[in-house]
Motif scaffolding. Structure first.
Motif, PDB file in Angstrom:
ATOM      1  N   GLY A  31      -9.146  -0.470  -7.720  1.00 54.37           N
ATOM      2  CA  GLY A  31      -8.002  -0.597  -8.622  1.00 54.37           C
ATOM      3  C   GLY A  31      -6.860  -1.426  -8.064  1.00 54.37           C
ATOM      4  N   LYS A  32      -7.056  -2.102  -6.946  1.00 51.78           N
ATOM      5  CA  LYS A  32      -5.981  -2.860  -6.289  1.00 51.78           C
ATOM      6  C   LYS A  32      -6.300  -4.349  -6.267  1.00 51.78           C
ATOM      7  N   TYR A  75      -2.729  -9.456   8.995  1.00 56.09           N
ATOM      8  CA  TYR A  75      -1.602  -8.720   9.561  1.00 56.09           C
ATOM      9  C   TYR A  75      -1.425  -7.417   8.796  1.00 56.09           C
ATOM     10  N   ASP A  76      -1.213  -6.328   9.541  1.00 60.44           N
ATOM     11  CA  ASP A  76      -0.948  -5.002   8.971  1.00 60.44           C
ATOM     12  C   ASP A  76       0.292  -4.475   9.674  1.00 60.44           C
ATOM     13  N   ASP A  77       1.360  -4.191   8.918  1.00 62.34           N
ATOM     14  CA  ASP A  77       2.607  -3.791   9.575  1.00 62.34           C
ATOM     15  C   ASP A  77       2.559  -2.398  10.197  1.00 62.34           C
ATOM     16  N   HIS A  82       0.843  -1.199   0.000  1.00 54.44           N
ATOM     17  CA  HIS A  82       0.000   0.000   0.000  1.00 54.44           C
ATOM     18  C   HIS A  82       0.874   1.243   0.000  1.00 54.44           C
ATOM     19  N   GLY A  83       0.449   2.237  -0.769  1.00 49.59           N
ATOM     20  CA  GLY A  83       1.116   3.542  -0.751  1.00 49.59           C
ATOM     21  C   GLY A  83       2.463   3.510  -1.429  1.00 49.59           C
ATOM     22  N   GLY A 118       7.320   5.401   2.666  1.00 47.39           N
ATOM     23  CA  GLY A 118       5.908   5.708   2.767  1.00 47.39           C
ATOM     24  C   GLY A 118       4.978   4.565   2.440  1.00 47.39           C
ATOM     25  N   SER A 119       5.511   3.396   2.174  1.00 51.04           N
ATOM     26  CA  SER A 119       4.636   2.272   1.857  1.00 51.04           C
ATOM     27  C   SER A 119       4.571   1.302   3.031  1.00 51.04           C
ATOM     28  N   HIS A 120       3.554   0.447   3.010  1.00 53.59           N
ATOM     29  CA  HIS A 120       3.455  -0.590   4.040  1.00 53.59           C
ATOM     30  C   HIS A 120       2.742  -1.800   3.471  1.00 53.59           C
ATOM     31  N   TYR A 121       2.798  -2.904   4.211  1.00 54.29           N
ATOM     32  CA  TYR A 121       2.245  -4.169   3.755  1.00 54.29           C
ATOM     33  C   TYR A 121       1.099  -4.643   4.641  1.00 54.29           C
ATOM     34  N   THR A 122       0.158  -5.334   4.015  1.00 54.68           N
ATOM     35  CA  THR A 122      -0.862  -6.081   4.747  1.00 54.68           C
ATOM     36  C   THR A 122      -0.935  -7.467   4.119  1.00 54.68           C
ATOM     37  N   CYS A 123      -1.405  -8.435   4.894  1.00 50.36           N
ATOM     38  CA  CYS A 123      -1.526  -9.780   4.336  1.00 50.36           C
ATOM     39  C   CYS A 123      -2.569 -10.596   5.089  1.00 50.36           C
TER      40      CYS A 123
END
Length: 85
Positions: A73-74, A49-51, A23-24, A32-37
């Motif tokens: 769009g994702k 999980y959201d970092d 994301h981002g 400025g980006s981060h991950y979710t899974c």
């Protein structure tokens, strides 16, 4: 909404075990980006999980929007499958 080409939770002899989103941030830049899974545990329960808020939460299942259907769009950047035995 656009349909994904994969079937939900399985692909032939393989079962979906996790999905990851980035994301981002801008393409090629990590600032400025981060991950979710979402990941499936050994008992078959799904976890989220959201970092940004680092904790693992049990969820009732995978959401169709954003996993199997394009949302805003994702779609996930990566899908993980494990072979069924």
């Amino acid at each position: 909404t656009t349909s994904r080409s994969c079937r939900e939770n399985s692909l032939g002899n393989y079962q979906l075990g996790g999905v990851i989103w980035l994301h981002g941030g801008e393409s090629g830049r990590e600032c400025g980006s981060h991950y979710t899974c979402y990941i499936r545990d050994r008992q078959g329960k799904w976890k989220y999980y959201d970092d940004v808020r680092p904790r693992i939460v049990t969820v009732p299942g995978l959401p169709r929007e954003g996993v199997f259907l394009v949302a805003n769009g994702k779609i996930p950047q990566m899908y993980f499958y494990a072979k069924n035995f």
